[in-house]
Design a protein around this motif. Structure first.
Motif, PDB file in Angstrom:
ATOM      1  N   VAL A 150       0.836  -1.206   0.000  1.00 33.89           N
ATOM      2  CA  VAL A 150       0.000   0.000   0.000  1.00 33.89           C
ATOM      3  C   VAL A 150       0.874   1.261   0.000  1.00 33.89           C
ATOM      4  N   GLN A 151       1.951   1.230   0.768  1.00 39.01           N
ATOM      5  CA  GLN A 151       2.805   2.409   0.892  1.00 39.01           C
ATOM      6  C   GLN A 151       3.580   2.729  -0.391  1.00 39.01           C
ATOM      7  N   ILE A 152       3.797   1.743  -1.237  1.00 35.60           N
ATOM      8  CA  ILE A 152       4.528   1.985  -2.488  1.00 35.60           C
ATOM      9  C   ILE A 152       3.834   3.050  -3.315  1.00 35.60           C
ATOM     10  N   GLU A 153       2.553   2.917  -3.512  1.00 38.39           N
ATOM     11  CA  GLU A 153       1.828   3.898  -4.327  1.00 38.39           C
ATOM     12  C   GLU A 153       1.913   5.285  -3.712  1.00 38.39           C
ATOM     13  N   LYS A 154       1.830   5.347  -2.400  1.00 41.26           N
ATOM     14  CA  LYS A 154       1.907   6.645  -1.726  1.00 41.26           C
ATOM     15  C   LYS A 154       3.274   7.309  -1.922  1.00 41.26           C
ATOM     16  N   ALA A 155       4.308   6.517  -2.102  1.00 41.11           N
ATOM     17  CA  ALA A 155       5.641   7.079  -2.311  1.00 41.11           C
ATOM     18  C   ALA A 155       5.727   7.871  -3.618  1.00 41.11           C
ATOM     19  N   PHE A 156       4.834   7.567  -4.552  1.00 37.06           N
ATOM     20  CA  PHE A 156       4.878   8.233  -5.855  1.00 37.06           C
ATOM     21  C   PHE A 156       3.895   9.393  -5.986  1.00 37.06           C
ATOM     22  N   ILE A 157       3.275   9.773  -4.866  1.00 39.59           N
ATOM     23  CA  ILE A 157       2.400  10.940  -4.854  1.00 39.59           C
ATOM     24  C   ILE A 157       3.177  12.070  -4.206  1.00 39.59           C
ATOM     25  N   SER A 158       3.249  13.207  -4.870  1.00 40.40           N
ATOM     26  CA  SER A 158       4.046  14.317  -4.371  1.00 40.40           C
ATOM     27  C   SER A 158       3.179  15.472  -3.904  1.00 40.40           C
ATOM     28  N   SER A 159       3.468  15.934  -2.722  1.00 42.48           N
ATOM     29  CA  SER A 159       2.791  17.133  -2.242  1.00 42.48           C
ATOM     30  C   SER A 159       3.390  18.376  -2.906  1.00 42.48           C
ATOM     31  N   SER A 160       4.510  18.223  -3.583  1.00 40.01           N
ATOM     32  CA  SER A 160       5.154  19.351  -4.264  1.00 40.01           C
ATOM     33  C   SER A 160       4.578  19.611  -5.647  1.00 40.01           C
TER      34      SER A 160
END
Length: 108
Positions: free
Chosen positions: A40-50
């Motif tokens: 689950v965390q893998i996908e979140k690693a590719f979302i950028s708040s920047s």
């Protein structure tokens, strides 16, 4: 970027090997949950708040509808070299973060 990609590839292979050895009928629920959490965390690693968007699809580091690497692409088309470098560093950070997420789990 190349080093980050190779690190991610190594971590992915190690994760896949560990997962393939996992017997879901015999493994502890905690261990199964830990594997699931990593995925689950893998996908979140590719979302950028920047990335300047409130839409998660448009904040994805690697893809958006119709364009790969949207942050790099937008900076390139605007001719902004400094922003291109910043966006490329975000991609490297995301790949490195994903590789760290996939590190082998402790034995439970």
């Amino acid at each position: 970027m190349r080093e980050a990609v190779y690190s991610f590839m190594d971590a992915s292979h190690a994760f896949d090997q560990a997962r393939s050895k996992l017997d879901s009928n015999l493994a502890s629920p905690l261990l199964l949950r830990m594997f699931n959490d990593q995925m689950v965390q893998i996908e979140k690693a590719f979302i950028s708040s920047s990335m300047l968007s409130s839409n998660n699809v448009q904040r994805h580091i690697f893809s958006s509808p119709g364009k790969p690497f949207p942050g790099i692409w937008m900076a390139y088309t605007a001719g902004n070299i400094n922003e291109m470098k910043r966006q490329m560093s975000l991609v490297v950070k995301a790949i490195s973060s994903a590789a760290n997420i996939l590190k082998p789990l402790p034995t439970v």
